[in-house]
Design a protein around this motif. Structure first.
Motif, short mmCIF file in Angstrom:
data_model
loop_
_atom_site.label_atom_id
_atom_site.label_comp_id
_atom_site.label_asym_id
_atom_site.label_seq_id
_atom_site.Cartn_x
_atom_site.Cartn_y
_atom_site.Cartn_z
N GLY A 68 -33.35 -44.55 -25.19
CA GLY A 68 -33.90 -44.90 -23.88
C GLY A 68 -33.62 -46.35 -23.58
O GLY A 68 -33.04 -47.09 -24.40
N LEU A 69 -34.05 -46.79 -22.39
CA LEU A 69 -33.75 -48.15 -21.93
C LEU A 69 -35.02 -48.98 -21.82
O LEU A 69 -36.08 -48.49 -21.42
CB LEU A 69 -33.07 -48.09 -20.55
N GLY A 70 -34.87 -50.26 -22.15
CA GLY A 70 -36.00 -51.17 -22.10
C GLY A 70 -36.49 -51.50 -20.72
O GLY A 70 -37.57 -52.09 -20.56
N ASP A 71 -35.71 -51.14 -19.67
CA ASP A 71 -36.14 -51.43 -18.31
C ASP A 71 -36.68 -50.18 -17.60
O ASP A 71 -36.81 -50.15 -16.39
CB ASP A 71 -35.01 -52.06 -17.48
N GLN A 72 -37.03 -49.15 -18.38
CA GLN A 72 -37.64 -47.94 -17.83
C GLN A 72 -39.05 -47.80 -18.42
O GLN A 72 -39.27 -47.07 -19.40
CB GLN A 72 -36.79 -46.70 -18.15
N PRO A 73 -40.02 -48.49 -17.84
CA PRO A 73 -41.36 -48.57 -18.45
C PRO A 73 -42.29 -47.42 -18.15
O PRO A 73 -43.42 -47.40 -18.65
CB PRO A 73 -41.91 -49.87 -17.85
N PHE A 74 -41.85 -46.43 -17.34
CA PHE A 74 -42.76 -45.37 -16.90
C PHE A 74 -42.44 -44.01 -17.50
O PHE A 74 -42.91 -42.99 -17.01
CB PHE A 74 -42.76 -45.29 -15.37
N ILE A 75 -41.64 -43.99 -18.56
CA ILE A 75 -41.38 -42.76 -19.30
C ILE A 75 -42.44 -42.67 -20.39
O ILE A 75 -42.48 -43.49 -21.30
CB ILE A 75 -39.97 -42.75 -19.89
N PRO A 76 -43.34 -41.69 -20.30
CA PRO A 76 -44.51 -41.67 -21.19
C PRO A 76 -44.17 -41.25 -22.61
O PRO A 76 -43.11 -40.67 -22.88
CB PRO A 76 -45.44 -40.67 -20.51
N ALA A 77 -45.10 -41.51 -23.50
CA ALA A 77 -44.93 -41.15 -24.90
C ALA A 77 -44.69 -39.65 -25.05
O ALA A 77 -43.90 -39.22 -25.91
CB ALA A 77 -46.17 -41.57 -25.70
N GLU A 78 -45.36 -38.84 -24.23
CA GLU A 78 -45.19 -37.39 -24.32
C GLU A 78 -43.75 -36.96 -24.08
O GLU A 78 -43.27 -36.00 -24.71
CB GLU A 78 -46.12 -36.69 -23.33
N THR A 79 -43.07 -37.64 -23.19
CA THR A 79 -41.67 -37.31 -22.93
C THR A 79 -40.79 -37.74 -24.10
O THR A 79 -39.89 -36.99 -24.52
CB THR A 79 -41.21 -37.95 -21.62
N TRP A 80 -41.02 -38.92 -24.63
CA TRP A 80 -40.27 -39.35 -25.81
C TRP A 80 -40.43 -38.35 -26.95
O TRP A 80 -39.45 -37.97 -27.61
CB TRP A 80 -40.73 -40.74 -26.25
N SER A 81 -41.67 -37.93 -27.21
CA SER A 81 -41.89 -37.00 -28.33
C SER A 81 -41.30 -35.63 -28.04
O SER A 81 -40.79 -34.96 -28.95
CB SER A 81 -43.39 -36.90 -28.64
N ARG A 108 -30.72 -35.59 -14.41
CA ARG A 108 -30.62 -36.09 -15.77
C ARG A 108 -30.87 -37.61 -15.83
O ARG A 108 -30.24 -38.36 -15.11
CB ARG A 108 -29.23 -35.80 -16.34
N ARG A 109 -31.78 -37.97 -16.70
CA ARG A 109 -32.04 -39.39 -16.95
C ARG A 109 -32.35 -39.55 -18.44
O ARG A 109 -32.08 -38.67 -19.26
CB ARG A 109 -33.20 -39.89 -16.08
N ASN A 110 -32.96 -40.65 -18.78
CA ASN A 110 -33.34 -40.89 -20.18
C ASN A 110 -34.74 -40.36 -20.45
O ASN A 110 -35.51 -40.18 -19.51
CB ASN A 110 -33.30 -42.41 -20.45
N PRO A 111 -35.07 -40.13 -21.74
CA PRO A 111 -34.28 -40.34 -22.95
C PRO A 111 -33.25 -39.22 -23.17
O PRO A 111 -33.34 -38.15 -22.61
CB PRO A 111 -35.33 -40.34 -24.06
N VAL A 112 -32.32 -39.53 -24.07
CA VAL A 112 -31.29 -38.59 -24.49
C VAL A 112 -31.30 -38.52 -26.01
O VAL A 112 -31.33 -39.56 -26.67
CB VAL A 112 -29.89 -39.03 -24.00
#
Length: 213
Positions: free
Chosen positions: A125-138, A158-162
């Motif tokens: 993911g990217l450091g300038d995308q602060p609104f992607i929640p932990a639930e999406t990362w997991s 399609r966006r991050n994370p990948v």
């Protein structure tokens, strides 16, 4: 935004132990600097800009940490990031070639974890995308474990994370400013999409920052 079914809400499960998170935070942020100057705002790197009591970078990293990864790799570069007090699972690697494009940061991340035999996948993911929640990362770390490439989607985009399985690391471009996107285009049959919650908005300009502050 397109009409369609709401993105599902995933429970927050710890990511698999063999999956590391990668937060790319090396770019120069020139668009933000130019737009901040035009608005007579204090000129700073976008990752260091204040957002809801923290920096943009700290907001993004906090979501990654809340997801529960056992290994988190931060690729730094142009900005002097606030790195004091980071937990032990976070490793910071400086990209000397940050000005040559995002692909160099992704390649450095892959090179850094390649020899770690216990790491089979990375979630980027990217450091300038602060609104992607932990639930999406997991969720991106955990869902559809057999997919060589798993990409988050928001309203069908399609966006991050990948997530990249070790089997495709050699296919990742090492030059340019598109990161993993050329890989997703050129190896479409390997890609699985996962509808996710959150907002993938990035803080690219001072106007973006003011809109979200």
């Amino acid at each position: 935004m397109t009409d369609g079914p709401a993105d599902p809400t995933f429970p927050l499960h710890p990511p698999p132990a063999d999956t590391a998170a990668v937060l790319l935070a090396a770019g120069g942020g020139s668009r933000f600097t130019a737009s901040a100057s035009a608005r007579d705002l204090p000129v700073t790197h976008k990752l260091l800009a204040p957002l809801r009591g923290r920096t943009v970078f700290q907001c993004a990293l906090s979501n990654v940490l809340d997801a529960g990864f056992l290994s988190v790799l931060v690729i730094s570069g142009a900005a002097k990031l606030p790195l004091n007090g980071l937990p032990s699972q976070v490793e910071v690697v400086y990209n000397e070639r940050w000005a040559d494009g995002q692909a160099t940061s992704l390649a450095l991340a892959i090179d850094t974890v390649r020899e770690r035999v216990k790491i089979h996948r990375i979630v980027i993911g990217l450091g300038d995308q602060p609104f992607i929640p932990a639930e999406t990362w997991s969720a991106v770390a955990s869902e559809n474990p057999d997919a060589p490439i798993l990409v988050a989607t928001y309203d069908g985009r399609r966006r991050n994370p990948v997530r990249l399985d070790r089997s495709v690391w050699e296919l990742v471009p090492r030059e340019g400013d598109e990161g993993a996107r050329p890989l997703l285009r050129s190896h479409a049959r390997l890609v699985t999409e996962l509808a996710c919650q959150g907002d993938p908005a990035d803080i690219d300009t001072a106007e973006d920052l003011l809109r979200w502050s």
